[in-house]
Motif scaffolding. Structure first.
Motif, PDB file in Angstrom:
ATOM      1  N   ASP A  91      -1.168  -5.878  -0.774  1.00 46.07           N
ATOM      2  CA  ASP A  91      -0.125  -6.784  -0.315  1.00 46.07           C
ATOM      3  C   ASP A  91       0.576  -6.147   0.877  1.00 46.07           C
ATOM      4  O   ASP A  91       1.306  -5.173   0.719  1.00 46.07           O
ATOM      5  N   PRO A  92       0.390  -6.673   2.090  1.00 40.51           N
ATOM      6  CA  PRO A  92       1.020  -6.055   3.264  1.00 40.51           C
ATOM      7  C   PRO A  92       2.525  -6.242   3.333  1.00 40.51           C
ATOM      8  O   PRO A  92       3.189  -5.620   4.170  1.00 40.51           O
ATOM      9  N   GLY A  93       3.068  -7.101   2.455  1.00 41.77           N
ATOM     10  CA  GLY A  93       4.508  -7.292   2.438  1.00 41.77           C
ATOM     11  C   GLY A  93       5.021  -8.310   3.431  1.00 41.77           C
ATOM     12  O   GLY A  93       6.231  -8.483   3.555  1.00 41.77           O
ATOM     13  N   GLY A  94       4.135  -9.001   4.129  1.00 44.94           N
ATOM     14  CA  GLY A  94       4.540 -10.016   5.098  1.00 44.94           C
ATOM     15  C   GLY A  94       3.909 -11.357   4.781  1.00 44.94           C
ATOM     16  O   GLY A  94       2.720 -11.417   4.460  1.00 44.94           O
ATOM     17  N   THR A 108       9.357 -10.469   5.377  1.00 43.20           N
ATOM     18  CA  THR A 108       8.823  -9.107   5.344  1.00 43.20           C
ATOM     19  C   THR A 108       9.472  -8.291   4.243  1.00 43.20           C
ATOM     20  O   THR A 108      10.697  -8.196   4.165  1.00 43.20           O
ATOM     21  N   LYS A 109       8.620  -7.690   3.409  1.00 48.25           N
ATOM     22  CA  LYS A 109       9.052  -6.794   2.348  1.00 48.25           C
ATOM     23  C   LYS A 109       8.210  -5.519   2.410  1.00 48.25           C
ATOM     24  O   LYS A 109       7.368  -5.351   3.297  1.00 48.25           O
ATOM     25  N   GLN A 110       8.398  -4.642   1.457  1.00 45.08           N
ATOM     26  CA  GLN A 110       7.631  -3.409   1.372  1.00 45.08           C
ATOM     27  C   GLN A 110       6.184  -3.714   0.980  1.00 45.08           C
ATOM     28  O   GLN A 110       5.937  -4.466   0.033  1.00 45.08           O
ATOM     29  N   GLY A 111       5.226  -3.136   1.692  1.00 46.00           N
ATOM     30  CA  GLY A 111       3.835  -3.280   1.308  1.00 46.00           C
ATOM     31  C   GLY A 111       3.547  -2.533   0.022  1.00 46.00           C
ATOM     32  O   GLY A 111       4.226  -1.553  -0.331  1.00 46.00           O
ATOM     33  N   GLN A 112       2.484  -2.986  -0.696  1.00 41.49           N
ATOM     34  CA  GLN A 112       2.167  -2.364  -1.983  1.00 41.49           C
ATOM     35  C   GLN A 112       0.712  -2.601  -2.347  1.00 41.49           C
ATOM     36  O   GLN A 112       0.069  -3.534  -1.855  1.00 41.49           O
ATOM     37  N   GLY A 137       7.512   4.480  10.508  1.00 45.08           N
ATOM     38  CA  GLY A 137       6.594   3.353  10.601  1.00 45.08           C
ATOM     39  C   GLY A 137       6.548   2.526   9.334  1.00 45.08           C
ATOM     40  O   GLY A 137       7.120   2.875   8.298  1.00 45.08           O
ATOM     41  N   ARG A 138       5.820   1.400   9.411  1.00 49.12           N
ATOM     42  CA  ARG A 138       5.732   0.448   8.303  1.00 49.12           C
ATOM     43  C   ARG A 138       4.418   0.604   7.562  1.00 49.12           C
ATOM     44  O   ARG A 138       3.355   0.758   8.176  1.00 49.12           O
ATOM     45  N   TYR A 139       4.489   0.548   6.237  1.00 48.00           N
ATOM     46  CA  TYR A 139       3.305   0.561   5.381  1.00 48.00           C
ATOM     47  C   TYR A 139       2.973  -0.884   5.023  1.00 48.00           C
ATOM     48  O   TYR A 139       3.756  -1.572   4.362  1.00 48.00           O
ATOM     49  N   ALA A 140       1.814  -1.370   5.482  1.00 54.85           N
ATOM     50  CA  ALA A 140       1.431  -2.768   5.279  1.00 54.85           C
ATOM     51  C   ALA A 140      -0.057  -2.847   4.926  1.00 54.85           C
ATOM     52  O   ALA A 140      -0.884  -3.266   5.746  1.00 54.85           O
ATOM     53  N   ASP A 161      -4.547   0.450   5.768  1.00 55.89           N
ATOM     54  CA  ASP A 161      -3.235  -0.026   6.219  1.00 55.89           C
ATOM     55  C   ASP A 161      -3.428  -0.733   7.556  1.00 55.89           C
ATOM     56  O   ASP A 161      -3.113  -0.209   8.623  1.00 55.89           O
ATOM     57  N   GLY A 162      -3.954  -1.953   7.486  1.00 57.79           N
ATOM     58  CA  GLY A 162      -4.331  -2.664   8.698  1.00 57.79           C
ATOM     59  C   GLY A 162      -3.170  -3.198   9.503  1.00 57.79           C
ATOM     60  O   GLY A 162      -3.254  -3.296  10.722  1.00 57.79           O
ATOM     61  N   TYR A 163      -2.072  -3.569   8.836  1.00 59.48           N
ATOM     62  CA  TYR A 163      -0.965  -4.202   9.537  1.00 59.48           C
ATOM     63  C   TYR A 163       0.220  -3.271   9.750  1.00 59.48           C
ATOM     64  O   TYR A 163       1.239  -3.688  10.292  1.00 59.48           O
TER      65      TYR A 163
END
Length: 336
Positions: A91-94, A108-112, A137-140, A161-163
């Motif tokens: 789940d990228p969180g977006g 947008t939330k935290q990726g998991q 940076g963002r974990y997505a 972590d593609g996004y």
């Protein structure tokens, strides 16, 4: 009924195979999910709007669904352990959601990365990697691959972590972080490693990374050592993988599937429709206010934006497209 393919790879095109109106209306949801197939041939997908896993039968009927504490079911990977089936979801969180007035805004939330059984119970959850890139940076995460013990593997879990920071991370089966790949140890820095996949078509399994922004696949050993690049002459946007026999199907977001043989060479494209990317608002249309709306450019026998992909034991290919309202296509192989 349309047929697609060439060179002995011919398929019947079944339009809107899955009933996306069930279990809940989904016409305004911007579909952006993965697919997986169970041993019994049921297809695991995700609702275009709601945070729900949806399981379909072979005829595309929604059999059951269950809510999950996720933003999006972007990458769905089925694994077997001790005779039971589970799914990992990245789940990228977006999630792009429609707001009053007709525009879409990204929630947008935290990726998991989370593992569930097929009744919807959470089984395991991976922590965000302790990599320096995430200090700012963002974990997505967008995809998961598991070196399954059922296939002789050691249970390691690979996450793309593609996004976020365009890294690929390795975890032990019980959760501890091990290491990361950036692409710099290979052909060059990853640009959206959208999907990761463990290829077991040959005697020595390998990790395939869909380096989508660079229009190629980077291949690694399961020890993290770089092996080679695949597809630079013939791929433009690799986004998902699904094996069948000694071949590999690759979903390309830019409106086609590519079938690759055991020698890493292109056999053919299916449903190629690259020109659709030039349409304003692709993968959707734009209304008078330039808000995204479901596209009227969909064509029978030609793709719009393939995103999720799986292949069942009979060689049927299932594709979930990235667009408002979603579109699920089933390709049935035509006997030679």
């Amino acid at each position: 009924m349309a047929r697609v393919g060439e060179d002995g790879e011919i398929y019947e095109w079944h339009e809107d195979w899955a009933d996306l109106a069930a279990p809940h209306e989904a016409t305004t949801g911007w579909a952006h999910h993965g697919l997986a197939v169970t041993r019994s041939g049921e297809i695991v997908g995700f609702h275009p709007e709601r945070s729900e896993v949806v399981i379909f039968d072979k005829q595309g009927r929604a059999l059951r669904s269950w809510a999950v504490p996720l933003t999006e079911g972007h990458g769905i990977t089925l694994v077997e352990e001790n005779g039971r089936e589970y799914i990992w979801i990245a789940d990228p969180g977006g999630k792009a959601r429609r707001v009053p007035g007709g525009a879409y805004e990204v929630d947008t939330k935290q990726g998991q990365v989370v593992k569930f059984d097929l009744d919807g119970s959470e089984v395991e959850r991976l922590a965000r990697p302790p990599h320096p890139a995430y200090e700012n940076g963002r974990y997505a995460p967008t995809s998961v691959a598991v070196d399954e013990p059922a296939h002789g593997g050691d249970g390691d879990i690979w996450v793309g972590d593609g996004y976020g920071e365009s890294l690929v991370h390795r975890f032990r089966s019980d959760g501890p972080y091990v290491s990361s790949l950036s692409g710099e140890e290979g052909a060059g820095r990853f640009d959206c490693p959208h999907a990761v996949f463990i290829d077991r078509r040959h005697a020595v399994p390998e990790l395939w990374v869909a380096d989508r922004g660079n229009g190629r696949v980077q291949v690694y050993g399961l020890d993290g050592s770089f092996r080679r690049v695949v597809g630079e002459p013939f791929l433009n946007s690799p986004s998902a993988f699904a094996p069948y026999g000694d071949k590999l199907v690759i979903a390309e977001l830019y409106a086609r599937l590519a079938i690759v043989g055991p020698d890493d060479q292109l056999i053919c494209y299916l449903g190629d429709n690259g020109a659709v990317r030039e349409h304003p608002g692709w993968p959707n249309d734009l209304d008078d206010l330039e808000h995204p709306v479901r596209t009227e450019q969909l064509q029978h026998g030609r793709f719009n934006s393939p995103h999720g992909l799986t292949v069942d034991a009979a060689g049927n290919i299932y594709v979930a497209e990235w667009l408002i309202g979603g579109r699920m296509i089933k390709l049935v192989p035509v006997p030679r």
